[in-house]
Design a protein around this motif. Structure first.
Motif, short mmCIF file in Angstrom:
data_model
loop_
_atom_site.label_atom_id
_atom_site.label_comp_id
_atom_site.label_asym_id
_atom_site.label_seq_id
_atom_site.Cartn_x
_atom_site.Cartn_y
_atom_site.Cartn_z
N ASP A 59 0.82 -1.21 0.00
CA ASP A 59 0.00 0.00 0.00
C ASP A 59 0.86 1.26 0.00
O ASP A 59 0.54 2.24 -0.68
N TYR A 60 1.96 1.23 0.76
CA TYR A 60 2.86 2.38 0.80
C TYR A 60 3.43 2.66 -0.58
O TYR A 60 3.42 3.80 -1.06
N ALA A 120 0.86 3.98 -3.02
CA ALA A 120 0.55 5.38 -2.73
C ALA A 120 1.70 6.29 -3.14
O ALA A 120 1.50 7.38 -3.69
N ARG A 121 2.92 5.85 -2.90
CA ARG A 121 4.09 6.65 -3.27
C ARG A 121 4.18 6.81 -4.79
O ARG A 121 4.45 7.90 -5.29
N ASP A 168 1.71 6.67 -6.89
CA ASP A 168 0.62 7.56 -7.30
C ASP A 168 0.98 9.01 -7.02
O ASP A 168 0.71 9.89 -7.84
#
Length: 91
Positions: free
Chosen positions: A49-50, A53-54, A56
């Motif tokens: 998830d990290y 998100a990074r 994105d």
């Protein structure tokens, strides 16, 4: 992750010892192993998830973000001095 996952590994080891000493049943051992696997899965999902998100955020900003040094690295003791003849253990 640096607390929960090692704790689950320790619990599993202790449960294995109790099982070997016939102080715990097979179901307790299986539950401890399942909890260890779940903790590892949670860690992997959090990393995934990290990084999603990074990526994105980098895409939205149009460039790469700098990699930050992990905060835990600052808490590590300095490496031993090779000139120091004493043998040290860090547990």
């Amino acid at each position: 992750w640096n607390v929960l996952l090692p704790l689950r590994v320790k619990v599993l080891r202790q449960t294995q010892l109790q099982y070997n000493a016939m102080q715990a049943g097979v179901f307790q051992l299986l539950i401890a192993k399942r909890d260890e696997i779940d903790a590892g899965r949670g860690y992997i999902e959090a990393l995934r998830d990290y990084w999603i998100a990074r990526a994105d955020l980098e895409s939205a900003l149009g460039g790469e973000l700098p990699l930050a040094a992990p905060r835990a690295a600052a808490a590590l003791p300095p490496p031993p001095d090779p000139q120091d003849g004493r043998h040290r253990h860090h547990h």
